[in-house]
Design an enzyme around this catalytic site. Sequence first.
Site, PDB file in Angstrom:
ATOM      1  N   ASP A 128       0.825  -1.212   0.000  1.00 36.80           N
ATOM      2  CA  ASP A 128       0.000   0.000   0.000  1.00 36.80           C
ATOM      3  C   ASP A 128       0.861   1.265   0.000  1.00 36.80           C
ATOM      4  OD1 ASP A 128      -2.809   1.147   0.594  1.00 36.80           O
ATOM      5  OD2 ASP A 128      -1.532   2.096   2.099  1.00 36.80           O
ATOM      6  N   GLU A 141      12.805 -15.863  -0.714  1.00 35.71           N
ATOM      7  CA  GLU A 141      12.935 -17.076   0.110  1.00 35.71           C
ATOM      8  C   GLU A 141      11.691 -17.949   0.003  1.00 35.71           C
ATOM      9  OE1 GLU A 141      13.731 -16.327   4.257  1.00 35.71           O
ATOM     10  OE2 GLU A 141      15.032 -14.637   3.694  1.00 35.71           O
TER      11      GLU A 141
END
Length: 538
Positions: free
Chosen positions: A214, A255
């Site tokens: 955001d 990851e």
Amino acid sequence: MAAPHPVHADVDRTDDWWRSAAIYQVYVRSFADGDGDGAGDLAGVRARLPYLAELGIDAVWFNPWYLSPMADGGYDVADYRAVDPAFGTLAEAEKLISEARELGIRTIVDIVPNHVSDQHTWFRSALAAGPGSPERELFHFRPGRGERGELPPNNWPSQFAGETWTRVPDGEWYLHLFTPEQPDLNWDHPVVRQEHEDVLRFWFERGAAGVRIDSAALCAKAPGLPDADEDDTTLYVDRDELHDIYRAWRAVADEYGGVLIGELWVPDPDRFSRYLRSDELHTAFNFDFLARPWEAAELRASIDTTLAFHAPVGAPATWVLCNHDVTRTVSRYGRDDTGFDFAKKRFATPTDLSTGTRRARAAALLSLALPGSVYLFQGEELGLPEADIPLDRIHDPMHFRSGGVDPGRDGCRVPLPWAADAPYYGFGSAVDPWLPQPEGWAPYAADQQAADHGSMLNLYRRALRLRRAGPGFGDGPLRWLPAAPGVLAFSRGGGLICVVNLAEDPAELPGHTSVLLTSGALDDEGRLQPDTAAWLRA
Ligand code: GLC
């Protein structure tokens, strides 16, 4: 770090689903009410997952579902690791994520790094700890100016009209680019950085496939928070320091095979594309395209610029017609001014919904045929118009902070109509929903549209099905074809052709072997009518 979640362990690191995905935005509060209390919730979403699967989307982006006082519809987060009780529980969110995944739908959560709620423990502790405390360093606290500190520390304007600084009882002021209930975080502080990386991990561990960031261009602020010259936003928008922040986020996302999607209102396409370098965000919303008027030259210019600036960084483009912040597409395209500008939103704007709907249908086929991924906002597939919300029912702070001039964003956030004949159009509430649904929305209800071959819902379903299965859609090259003035025609791989007629006269179709789909009937001579689009196979 917590033990890896099973979804994490399964992750396919080479999977680039996001380069071509159709992503559906769920505004949870208005999607479906599972417990009947007047507001949508996770139970409601879980019950409607089959609808989303049938629609044919690849992922869902959920607006914030975290613990929040809802001063700005959940963009005032009090705790990122808790689901707001109005929506459900963390366990339910985990279930939702895995149930959706079983139906082939990935989940994207919404992270709000620029600010937290004033009810967040960090901010409460900062208030309690007082001036000069380490707790206040997580935010932007400053003494005021003027003889008695009665003036705000600088002159920055708010993203929503109104004040950008609020004074607390001990005399200090704090910065908030949005409402006073959304204090801005200090992104120079290592604790702020660490916390957000941990929050990313928290949601990736729970199976989130991506994160929508955001107000991604706002987090970094100029050192010392100096006054800004008029119209100069460079002290708090799109600062170079942001790139390091998102590089760190990318390392975390990688990851988990997670995807980062930026909400970047950055008009300069070169500056915009810098966020999409290979070690930063994967994609970002294309607001340039969203804001353009319904004119062939404008849309073509946006498409060309978009593709030209995405290519060098190797990022796929995105295509967006609307979201929870902007005017609904069928209304916008039915107005004199078919572009979008926050500053120009007004009440009772004359709207021709039949023109707007025709254009929105054509725009759907256009955006679904362009290279890259595409975002749909819940209700777009039903062709919902912007609703007029009675003054005494408005929630959006944008309305109040504009002094009542701007109707705010509630008009696109109205609870969805699911069933034409049920109370509250089958939204699920036993009481009046949190925002009122307009009268006369039965024809928009999903059940009614499912039974109507020519409905907006069936147009989206057919288009999404073709897009998923057929060659040429999603990421890949685009080549413009010769076309009459006011007509956009392009080919994609696999012989796919898209033609959109934005002129006033019918247009000849380019050579083809079959018509895959049209947004409206061809005329008797097989020509494409004005405000209509077609997908062809050559
Ligand atoms: C983003 C959101 C919007 C919210 C604002 C502040 O623009 O999309 O709904 O009000 O950020 O968080």
